[in-house]
Design an enzyme around this catalytic site. Structure first.
Site, short mmCIF file in Angstrom:
data_model
loop_
_atom_site.label_atom_id
_atom_site.label_comp_id
_atom_site.label_asym_id
_atom_site.label_seq_id
_atom_site.Cartn_x
_atom_site.Cartn_y
_atom_site.Cartn_z
N CYS A 263 0.83 -1.21 0.00
CA CYS A 263 0.00 0.00 0.00
C CYS A 263 0.87 1.26 0.00
O CYS A 263 1.47 1.58 -1.01
CB CYS A 263 -0.98 -0.07 1.16
SG CYS A 263 -2.44 0.92 0.90
N HIS B 293 -3.21 -5.35 1.70
CA HIS B 293 -2.54 -5.58 2.99
C HIS B 293 -2.57 -7.04 3.44
O HIS B 293 -3.36 -7.38 4.34
CB HIS B 293 -3.24 -4.75 4.08
CG HIS B 293 -3.07 -3.28 3.95
ND1 HIS B 293 -2.02 -2.60 4.50
CD2 HIS B 293 -3.84 -2.37 3.32
CE1 HIS B 293 -2.15 -1.32 4.22
NE2 HIS B 293 -3.23 -1.15 3.50
N GLU C 167 -0.75 -8.44 5.42
CA GLU C 167 -0.31 -8.52 6.82
C GLU C 167 -1.47 -8.47 7.81
O GLU C 167 -1.27 -8.76 8.99
CB GLU C 167 0.71 -7.41 7.12
CG GLU C 167 0.16 -5.98 7.22
CD GLU C 167 -0.05 -5.30 5.88
OE1 GLU C 167 0.04 -5.97 4.84
OE2 GLU C 167 -0.30 -4.08 5.86
N1 LIG Z 1 -3.30 1.83 3.66
C1 LIG Z 1 -2.41 2.59 3.10
O1 LIG Z 1 -1.19 2.33 3.18
C2 LIG Z 1 -2.92 3.84 2.48
C3 LIG Z 1 -1.92 4.58 1.62
C4 LIG Z 1 -2.17 6.07 1.65
N2 LIG Z 1 -3.40 6.41 0.99
C5 LIG Z 1 -0.99 6.80 1.03
O2 LIG Z 1 -1.12 7.57 0.17
O3 LIG Z 1 0.09 6.58 1.45
#
Ligand SMILES: NC(=O)CC[C@H](N)C(=O)O
Length: 217
Positions: free
Chosen positions: A97, A192, A194
């Site tokens: 992410c 994710h 994890e």
């Molecule tokens: N769950 C996440 O890691 C979100 C990422 C977040 N929107 C970002 O720009 O970093």
């Protein structure tokens, strides 16, 4: 959240063993969840907040969180240049992410002045699926990880808008949008693993770490 984790080491409770030495970038975000999965899989896990802690690992996970904050903290802590150098030198790195955003060569919808570390030949768009309450879960077919679909949770995740020649898509949504990519020792997912009990991405990553550690030892 209470935790026994401290910088550079992992206290008893999530016990370390003689597995590959894997760091989790612990500037911000859900680094504890990654540390837990990696320790469960037998890795010797440490938290990375300083350049010398980065030197001591054979692989690194960059967690989910907020990429603009992680970027600022990486620069503040003097970690940006060492991280870029480690990626260029072939350190296996897995970003989830926000971590995928950190690894992308090009980031769309970044905040003013936001930088990524780069390494993955992809263009990602931040917050591509909308806000927190538009988070969603889905099952993904990922042949590289076996026949059983991967349950994926998206929380303000990025989408990979284009995949350059050096990178390979690993997973796509039903509409064809790419949400997992690989490039040599680099791995990135928009979602994710994890937090879902899904360990196959971490196992896949640990295989890269073990391979590199055996070559360089
Ligand atoms: N769950 C996440 O890691 C979100 C990422 C977040 N929107 C970002 O720009 O970093």
């Amino acid at each position: 959240m209470t935790t026994n984790l401290r910088s550079g080491s992992l206290d008893a409770g999530v016990s370390a063993s003689a597995g590959p030495r894997v760091g989790v970038l612990a500037l911000q975000g859900d680094f504890r969840e990654h540390a837990h999965v990696l320790a469960t899989l037998g890795a010797e896990v440490s938290l990375v907040r300083r350049p010398e802690e980065l030197d001591a690992v054979d692989g690194l996970v960059i967690p989910g969180g907020e990429s603009s904050v992680m970027d600022k903290l990486a620069r503040t802590f003097g970690l940006q240049a060492p991280l870029k150098a480690a990626i260029a030198a072939g350190l296996p790195v897995y970003g989830t992410c926000a971590g995928l955003i950190m690894l992308a060569d090009t980031v769309l919808d970044a905040i003013a002045g936001q930088e990524s570390l780069g390494g993955l030949d992809v263009v990602v768009r931040r917050n591509a699926f909308g806000s927190q309450n538009q988070s969603f879960e889905t099952d993904l077919d990922i042949p590289a990880l076996g026949e059983v679909p991967v349950h994926a949770v998206f929380i303000r995740g990025p989408v990979v808008e284009s995949v350059g020649a050096a990178a390979t898509p690993l997973a796509t949504l039903a509409d064809g949008r790419v949400v997992a990519v690989e490039q040599g020792n680099l791995l990135g997912t928009s979602f994710h693993p994890e937090i879902t009990g899904e360990h196959r991405f971490h196992e896949y990553f640990l295989a890269k770490v073990r391979e590199r550690a055996s070559v360089s030892s």
